[in-house]
Design a protein around this motif. Sequence first.
Motif, PDB file in Angstrom:
ATOM      1  N   UNK A 117      10.551  55.937  38.704  1.00 61.57           N
ATOM      2  CA  UNK A 117      10.434  54.488  38.652  1.00 61.57           C
ATOM      3  C   UNK A 117      11.699  53.919  38.020  1.00 61.57           C
ATOM      4  N   UNK A 118      11.996  52.678  38.350  1.00 61.82           N
ATOM      5  CA  UNK A 118      13.068  51.968  37.661  1.00 61.82           C
ATOM      6  C   UNK A 118      12.440  51.184  36.521  1.00 61.82           C
ATOM      7  N   UNK A 119      12.876  51.460  35.314  1.00 59.83           N
ATOM      8  CA  UNK A 119      12.314  50.784  34.144  1.00 59.83           C
ATOM      9  C   UNK A 119      12.776  49.326  34.082  1.00 59.83           C
ATOM     10  N   UNK A 120      11.961  48.445  33.489  1.00 62.82           N
ATOM     11  CA  UNK A 120      12.390  47.047  33.363  1.00 62.82           C
ATOM     12  C   UNK A 120      13.646  46.950  32.505  1.00 62.82           C
ATOM     13  N   UNK A 121      14.646  46.272  33.033  1.00 66.41           N
ATOM     14  CA  UNK A 121      15.938  46.175  32.355  1.00 66.41           C
ATOM     15  C   UNK A 121      16.542  44.800  32.626  1.00 66.41           C
ATOM     16  N   UNK A 122      17.508  44.429  31.824  1.00 65.34           N
ATOM     17  CA  UNK A 122      18.235  43.187  32.084  1.00 65.34           C
ATOM     18  C   UNK A 122      18.906  43.255  33.440  1.00 65.34           C
ATOM     19  N   UNK A 125      22.356  44.715  33.378  1.00 62.28           N
ATOM     20  CA  UNK A 125      22.513  46.021  32.725  1.00 62.28           C
ATOM     21  C   UNK A 125      22.166  47.148  33.686  1.00 62.28           C
ATOM     22  N   UNK A 126      22.443  48.379  33.262  1.00 65.24           N
ATOM     23  CA  UNK A 126      21.995  49.534  34.020  1.00 65.24           C
ATOM     24  C   UNK A 126      20.478  49.497  34.161  1.00 65.24           C
ATOM     25  N   UNK A 127      20.000  49.828  35.346  1.00 68.83           N
ATOM     26  CA  UNK A 127      18.567  49.911  35.616  1.00 68.83           C
ATOM     27  C   UNK A 127      18.163  51.376  35.436  1.00 68.83           C
ATOM     28  N   UNK A 128      17.600  51.690  34.273  1.00 68.20           N
ATOM     29  CA  UNK A 128      17.390  53.079  33.859  1.00 68.20           C
ATOM     30  C   UNK A 128      16.121  53.682  34.482  1.00 68.20           C
ATOM     31  N   UNK A 129      16.115  55.031  34.700  1.00 66.05           N
ATOM     32  CA  UNK A 129      14.978  55.674  35.361  1.00 66.05           C
ATOM     33  C   UNK A 129      13.949  56.281  34.417  1.00 66.05           C
ATOM     34  N   UNK A 130      12.749  56.426  34.956  1.00 66.18           N
ATOM     35  CA  UNK A 130      11.669  57.229  34.387  1.00 66.18           C
ATOM     36  C   UNK A 130      11.185  58.135  35.507  1.00 66.18           C
ATOM     37  N   UNK A 131      10.975  59.424  35.219  1.00 64.92           N
ATOM     38  CA  UNK A 131      10.520  60.360  36.248  1.00 64.92           C
ATOM     39  C   UNK A 131       9.421  61.242  35.700  1.00 64.92           C
ATOM     40  N   UNK A 142       4.797  66.074  33.225  1.00 61.90           N
ATOM     41  CA  UNK A 142       5.962  65.985  32.352  1.00 61.90           C
ATOM     42  C   UNK A 142       6.822  64.815  32.811  1.00 61.90           C
ATOM     43  N   UNK A 143       7.075  63.881  31.895  1.00 59.18           N
ATOM     44  CA  UNK A 143       7.794  62.654  32.220  1.00 59.18           C
ATOM     45  C   UNK A 143       9.033  62.530  31.352  1.00 59.18           C
ATOM     46  N   UNK A 144      10.177  62.319  31.981  1.00 60.77           N
ATOM     47  CA  UNK A 144      11.426  62.123  31.261  1.00 60.77           C
ATOM     48  C   UNK A 144      11.950  60.724  31.471  1.00 60.77           C
ATOM     49  N   UNK A 145      12.584  60.172  30.433  1.00 64.00           N
ATOM     50  CA  UNK A 145      13.115  58.820  30.539  1.00 64.00           C
ATOM     51  C   UNK A 145      14.430  58.657  29.816  1.00 64.00           C
ATOM     52  N   UNK A 146      15.145  57.617  30.179  1.00 65.50           N
ATOM     53  CA  UNK A 146      16.386  57.244  29.501  1.00 65.50           C
ATOM     54  C   UNK A 146      16.367  55.736  29.349  1.00 65.50           C
ATOM     55  N   UNK A 147      16.150  55.272  28.109  1.00 60.73           N
ATOM     56  CA  UNK A 147      15.993  53.838  27.863  1.00 60.73           C
ATOM     57  C   UNK A 147      17.361  53.161  27.708  1.00 60.73           C
TER      58      UNK A 147
END
Length: 289
Positions: A117-122, A125-131, A142-147
């Motif tokens: 998913x694309x996390x809510x972002x400005x 700004x970079x549109x950061x992922x969650x997988x 197992x879920x990884x993210x980069x805020x």
Amino acid sequence: MSWNACSNNNADCPLDNAEVTTVGDTVAGQAAAADADVMFVQEFCEKSAAPLESGLESRRVGGLTDWDVRFAPTYRKLTGTGVLAQKHCADSASGADRGAYGMAVAVPSENTWYRSWVLPSRDTAEQRPLMCATLPSLGTAFCGGHFSAGIAGDDVTDSENAQPTGYYRNEQAKTAFRQASTLRGLGYQVVFGGDLNATPPDAPQGTGSAPAWVLEPLYYQPGVVDDRFEECDQSAHGGARTGAPTHVSASSSLKLDYVFGPQSADYSCSITDTGLSDHRLIRAAVAFH
């Protein structure tokens, strides 16, 4: 384990502009040293995914000869259109294309379902992922993210955006929790980790960090009966929502990297300075009940 490998856009890191085979093999070596059986990797290039998978398999990391490495890109919104375009990694030192920039989740090859998913972002700004990826034999997702980062133009108040500093990282934490809750509703235990770019609620707030409330949605709240997470380093600190620093510089020493799981599990947590990144590697042992 979770590790920000710092393999793009940071000239202070040894893997910045490294060849894709070098990055993949190096990350696999760190996984072998940590005896990891699941891995979240941030600041990673798409074309390093196949070398990472090969490196994990050749080393029999986790005792496994078959791994799946799933990649999720970071996006940018094209100005005035709302269209998402993948951010590209800088070319290697030799000029080779390294593919899209983003993060990866590495799991045993029994994985048959994954989604990003694309996390809510400005918008600017970079549109950061969650997988997330599921392992049926463990009944676990197992879920990884980069805020988003706590830098100007990413998730800090400025003249273009009246939201408070940390607003989007808080929204990203809420999104991660909602996805975890959905997977729990399907019968999975959920382990979540990554570079969350914010200090935990009970830790001293350091330079560039977000307010204490930013990651609240991911933690257990005393007196509230729900299925929020516990972080792997909490038990070593008497249950306090804090932990050993994972990002250390001349100006600050902050915990920014995490592994969360169910409140009912038992945890041990260790931090390793690899000397290869501006982030330390975090390793969690999670024992379900």
